[in-house]
Motif scaffolding. Structure first.
Motif, PDB file in Angstrom:
ATOM      1  N   ILE A  44       0.848  -1.193   0.000  1.00 47.33           N
ATOM      2  CA  ILE A  44       0.000   0.000   0.000  1.00 47.33           C
ATOM      3  C   ILE A  44       0.880   1.239   0.000  1.00 47.33           C
ATOM      4  CG2 ILE A  44      -1.788   1.284   1.237  1.00 47.33           C
ATOM      5  CD1 ILE A  44      -2.638  -1.355   2.542  1.00 47.33           C
ATOM      6  N   GLY A 182      -2.530  -1.234  -3.589  1.00 44.56           N
ATOM      7  CA  GLY A 182      -3.524  -0.248  -3.185  1.00 44.56           C
ATOM      8  C   GLY A 182      -2.882   1.081  -2.831  1.00 44.56           C
ATOM      9  N   ASP A 218      -7.600   2.276  -2.003  1.00 48.28           N
ATOM     10  CA  ASP A 218      -8.080   1.651  -0.770  1.00 48.28           C
ATOM     11  C   ASP A 218      -8.894   2.607   0.088  1.00 48.28           C
ATOM     12  OD1 ASP A 218      -6.980  -0.792  -1.385  1.00 48.28           O
ATOM     13  OD2 ASP A 218      -5.120  -0.425  -0.276  1.00 48.28           O
ATOM     14  N   LEU A 288      -9.428  -0.904   7.756  1.00 48.87           N
ATOM     15  CA  LEU A 288      -8.790  -1.394   6.532  1.00 48.87           C
ATOM     16  C   LEU A 288      -8.835  -2.909   6.452  1.00 48.87           C
ATOM     17  CD1 LEU A 288      -5.679   0.963   6.270  1.00 48.87           C
ATOM     18  CD2 LEU A 288      -7.721   0.968   4.827  1.00 48.87           C
ATOM     19  N   ALA A 293      -8.444  -4.353   2.652  1.00 49.63           N
ATOM     20  CA  ALA A 293      -7.202  -3.763   2.181  1.00 49.63           C
ATOM     21  C   ALA A 293      -5.996  -4.422   2.825  1.00 49.63           C
ATOM     22  CB  ALA A 293      -7.195  -2.263   2.455  1.00 49.63           C
TER      23      ALA A 293
END
Length: 295
Positions: A44, A182, A218, A288, A293
């Motif tokens: 991420i 993401g 995300d 999350l 995510a």
């Protein structure tokens, strides 16, 4: 606007449903179950071309919160200012850094990984040398994918890799987006921060079209929110109106505890675990995970 105030409620049948700062019904995110195994990591990027919006603070505290829930986390300092490394209290000079890994694809990334004071949270540091990377990478073949090749070698050892991007949309940020599954956009609740989000999302769309079809947004995390000011409330309302469910329910408030924790070189979740800001980042981690995510 009034609809964003935390003490407002709305009628649902005969029940009053309390609203959160985003103007949506408050949600409780259950504590996640422990993982039975680890890896491969979901990568991420924490990205916003505007500086001072909370990217580094979010990387530090989200990483610590996820580690607190038993996730193995690797943080990548991808900003030549090295604020992430300083905020986690790790040395950045006379040690291998992310710059060394970018310039030499043959090096094992594990030589640059340092443990932090937080169990389960590791970091690859950066220093001012990284500012020269764009010059060195410009003539490289597939220069946008160099970071992805580096992280591929350590992905199996972690559950999540967080990349703290520099405040620009240059080749380093494009590398981060190309390597990522993401993107999490920390967004200060201030008008000028809001203006740049459309450009950032346009950049993410271009990376998706040309380099990384799998990348997803995300979420957008509202930071430095001050419920006492009409301006903060109006900006948050505009963000929710524009991006809907992509805006995280959790909102990070403005507090002097963040710089205090940075000076101490530890996350706020360790520095002041009972502070509302620490609890907010624990909730971001849970949210999350609920959103999928993070594993």
């Amino acid at each position: 606007m009034a609809s964003t105030q935390t003490d407002r409620t709305r009628l649902a049948g005969f029940d009053e449903v309390p609203l959160g700062p985003t103007g949506r019904p408050k949600q409780d995110f259950d504590e996640p179950r422990p993982l039975k195994s680890h890896g491969p990591a979901r990568i991420i990027s924490l990205c916003n071309q505007k500086g001072g919006v909370g990217k580094t603070t979010t990387t530090i505290n989200l990483g610590a919160a996820l580690a607190g829930y038993g996730r193995r986390v690797l943080a990548i300092d991808f900003d030549p200012q090295g604020a992430l490394s300083a905020g986690l209290g790790v040395p950045t000079h006379d040690v291998p850094t992310i710059y060394d890994l970018l310039l030499s694809g043959s090096k094992d990334p594990s030589i640059a990984i340092q443990q932090t004071a937080v169990e389960g949270l590791d970091i690859i540091p950066a220093n001012i040398d990284l500012s020269a990377a764009e010059v060195h990478l410009v003539n490289e073949v597939a220069r946008e994918q160099i970071l992805a090749r580096v992280l591929r070698k350590v992905s199996a050892d972690y559950d999540v890799i967080l990349i703290d991007c520099q405040p620009s949309l240059g080749i380093l940020t494009v590398n981060a987006l190309t390597a990522s599954h993401g993107v999490l956009i920390p967004l200060e609740c201030e008008f000028f921060a809001l203006r740049g989000v459309a450009l950032l999302i346009e950049t993410i769309d271009k990376v998706r079209d040309r380099l990384n079809p799998a990348i997803e947004l995300d979420g957008i995390l509202a930071t430095m929110f001050d419920s006492r000011t009409l301006h903060s409330r109006e900006v948050l309302e505009r963000v929710v109106d524009a991006f809907g469910d992509r805006v995280l329910e959790t909102v990070i408030g403005r507090t002097v505890k963040f710089p205090d924790a940075s000076v101490a070189g530890v996350p706020i979740t360790d520095f002041a675990p009972e502070h509302p800001a620490a609890k907010a980042y624990m909730q971001v981690a849970r949210e999350l995970i609920v959103r999928g995510a993070v594993a």
